[in-house]
Design a protein around this motif. Structure first.
Motif, PDB file in Angstrom:
ATOM      1  N   TYR A 431      31.317 -31.596 -15.322  1.00  0.00           N
ATOM      2  CA  TYR A 431      31.979 -31.550 -14.043  1.00  0.00           C
ATOM      3  C   TYR A 431      32.686 -30.430 -13.775  1.00  0.00           C
ATOM      4  N   ASN A 434      29.643 -28.634 -12.887  1.00  0.00           N
ATOM      5  CA  ASN A 434      29.216 -28.798 -11.268  1.00  0.00           C
ATOM      6  C   ASN A 434      29.747 -28.428 -10.357  1.00  0.00           C
ATOM      7  N   SER A 438      28.396 -26.250  -7.383  1.00  0.00           N
ATOM      8  CA  SER A 438      28.095 -26.981  -6.034  1.00  0.00           C
ATOM      9  C   SER A 438      28.971 -26.068  -5.041  1.00  0.00           C
ATOM     10  N   VAL A 469      30.943 -33.946  -5.712  1.00  0.00           N
ATOM     11  CA  VAL A 469      31.633 -32.921  -7.096  1.00  0.00           C
ATOM     12  C   VAL A 469      32.422 -33.154  -7.046  1.00  0.00           C
ATOM     13  N   TYR A 473      35.046 -34.354 -10.714  1.00  0.00           N
ATOM     14  CA  TYR A 473      35.174 -32.948 -11.044  1.00  0.00           C
ATOM     15  C   TYR A 473      37.013 -33.483 -11.730  1.00  0.00           C
TER      16      TYR A 473
END
Length: 506
Positions: A431, A434, A438, A469, A473
């Motif tokens: 994450y 990610n 993102s 996202v 996270y």
């Protein structure tokens, strides 16, 4: 370098308690929250009170082995009454009796190591007795005497356990168990503070994310309005941007309310004044260190206080079982005393003369003395003592089963939490990547929207994806931190500093 400077500034602000958010605002780090909770929270005060109660209970039984001095006073003891006197072959008569006693007794008791006691008692009092005879026209007969008595006595149980030592052992076990409970409660408090702290942090970050989302939607609406006015986009795109802005504003208001509720929950948890405004200070950095499963299990079995508590329960139950076993057994007792008593022989005179007369009377009066050796032998109670013993023995077996099951539960919990730590750490790493991707993707989308390559609806989708996202996270980070906190609680072992948590935390 800029990041390091920022961290240093935060530390300085915390260290000197600079209140930058208002006079009543308190900056709190995780360590601050734990320190406050271990002193001020309701839970720690409750367990501390229980620990102190057990300490006083233990001190009471330790004091039973020390001498005791008691003083009883009659200051005064006065009474008057009418008494019926039966007479042979005639009616009863009713005399009036009066008495006033002034004095007292002093008793020194020494507890013997064998469970008995040796006592030295001194009685000394002056008594006035008056009787009015109804058959003699209520003529009064008065006495004025001083009594002195000195007694040494012994009581010693035989053929049984030393009950005083047994009670002391029971109190000591209860006290040691309360220490384990108190230390375990501290670890539970740290875990609960971790949970509350990160829940509050999640609410705070959700507010920041919602605020960022709201500002992005306001900026998107501003750009969409300009593009609509120049005829570059249809009115539908402008309306979509306006609706998105209104939705994000409403969402921001909701998360603000949620943050305030989490603040109140957290303040109650750690024992802060509910009127105090707080701001937590932390960052999303996390530590990664190796966790060996065998080490975790070994340390858990060595340090977990539930095992110590279960062992104390076994020892306490052994005492109860032994007491039940003695119910049907022979018991004995030896009692003895030696008593010197003196009564004043003169019926008049000063107090000192009466006192000296009673002392002189001791010299000529034979002493009182007694020795009693008694034995109680149960012959038959129709199985009551055996039933009681078997009941307590079954309880003892239950305590042993609980101990074995607790060991297995600890092993299972540690295996599960180690797997959870590994899984959450892997998920957090994913994450984290990610989130970086993102964030870059959304910035590119903003540029494309400005250039007219994306519609308002497409930008809103990208914005929602970024927020999702970021929250994923954040949840992964909190899950990992809570897994580490639970690992520490379930192993009582600090894998980062390689030390035990079994010592009480102050």
């Amino acid at each position: 370098m800029i990041r390091n400077k920022k961290i240093i500034i935060i530390i300085v602000l915390i260290g000197f308690s600079i209140k930058i958010f208002g006079q009543d605002t308190l900056l709190i780090t995780f360590d601050d929250a734990v320190r406050i909770a271990l002193k001020e929270s309701y839970t720690i005060k409750l367990f501390k009170s229980n620990q102190q109660s057990m300490q006083h209970y233990f001190s009471f039984y330790k004091a039973t082995f020390k001498p005791r001095l008691d003083l009883n006073l009659f200051a005064p003891a006065w009474s008057e009454s009418v008494n019926e006197i039966q007479q042979a072959d005639t009616l009863p008569v009713y005399n009036s009796n009066g008495s006033m006693k002034i004095g007292g007794d002093l008793k020194f008791t020494y507890t013997l190591p064998t469970g008995g006691n040796l006592a030295f008692t001194s009685y000394s009092y002056r008594e006035y007795i008056s009787t009015a005879f109804s058959g003699m026209n209520y003529k009064r007969l008065n006495t004025n005497d001083v009594y002195n008595r000195f007694v040494i006595s012994l009581e010693q149980p035989l053929f049984t356990k030393n009950r005083l030592k047994e009670d002391l052992k029971e109190a000591e076990l209860q006290y040691e168990k309360s220490n384990c409970t108190y230390t375990r409660a501290q670890m539970d408090i740290i875990y609960n503070v971790s949970l509350g702290f990160y829940n509050l942090y999640r609410a705070s970050m959700e507010k920041d994310i919602a605020n960022e989302k709201m500002k992005n939607s306001e900026e998107s609406f501003r750009i969409a309005k300009l593009k609509y006015e120049t005829g570059n986009i249809p009115e539908g795109d402008l309306l979509i941007a306006e609706i998105t802005k209104a939705q994000n504003k409403t969402k921001y208001s909701e998360v603000c309310s949620l943050l305030e509720r989490e603040k109140d929950n957290f303040k109650q948890l750690i024992g802060l004044d509910m009127d105090k405004n707080i701001v937590i200070v932390t960052d999303l950095r996390y530590d990664i260190y190796k966790i060996d499963l065998d080490t975790a299990i070994n340390q858990g079995l060595l340090n977990r206080l539930e095992l110590s508590e279960a062992q104390f329960d076994i020892e306490l139950q052994k005492i109860q079982t032994d007491r039940a076993k003695r119910e049907g057994r022979m018991q004995g007792k030896i009692s003895a005393y030696y008593d010197l008593t003196g009564v004043s022989t003169s019926n008049k005179g000063s107090l000192s003369e009466l006192y000296n007369s009673s002392i002189d009377n001791i010299k000529v009066r034979p002493p009182n003395r007694s020795v009693v050796f008694s034995i109680a032998i149960p012959i038959s109670d129709w199985g009551r003592s055996k039933s009681l013993y078997r009941r307590e023995n079954c309880k003892l077996e239950e305590k042993k089963l609980i101990l074995e099951n607790t060991k297995n539960t600890i092993i299972k919990e540690i295996r599960d939490i180690v797997r959870t730590v590994e899984e959450s750490r892997s998920r957090l790493s994913i994450y984290e990547k990610n989130k970086e991707v993102s964030t870059k993707s959304y910035k590119i989308s903003q540029l494309r929207f400005s250039n007219g390559e994306l519609t308002s609806q497409q930008l809103a989708v990208e914005q929602e994806r970024l927020s999702q996202v970021q929250l994923e996270y954040l949840n992964a980070y909190i899950t990992y931190q809570m897994a580490l906190a639970d690992l520490k609680r379930k192993t009582m072992w600090d894998f980062q500093n390689y030390r035990s948590y079994t010592a009480p935390l102050e």
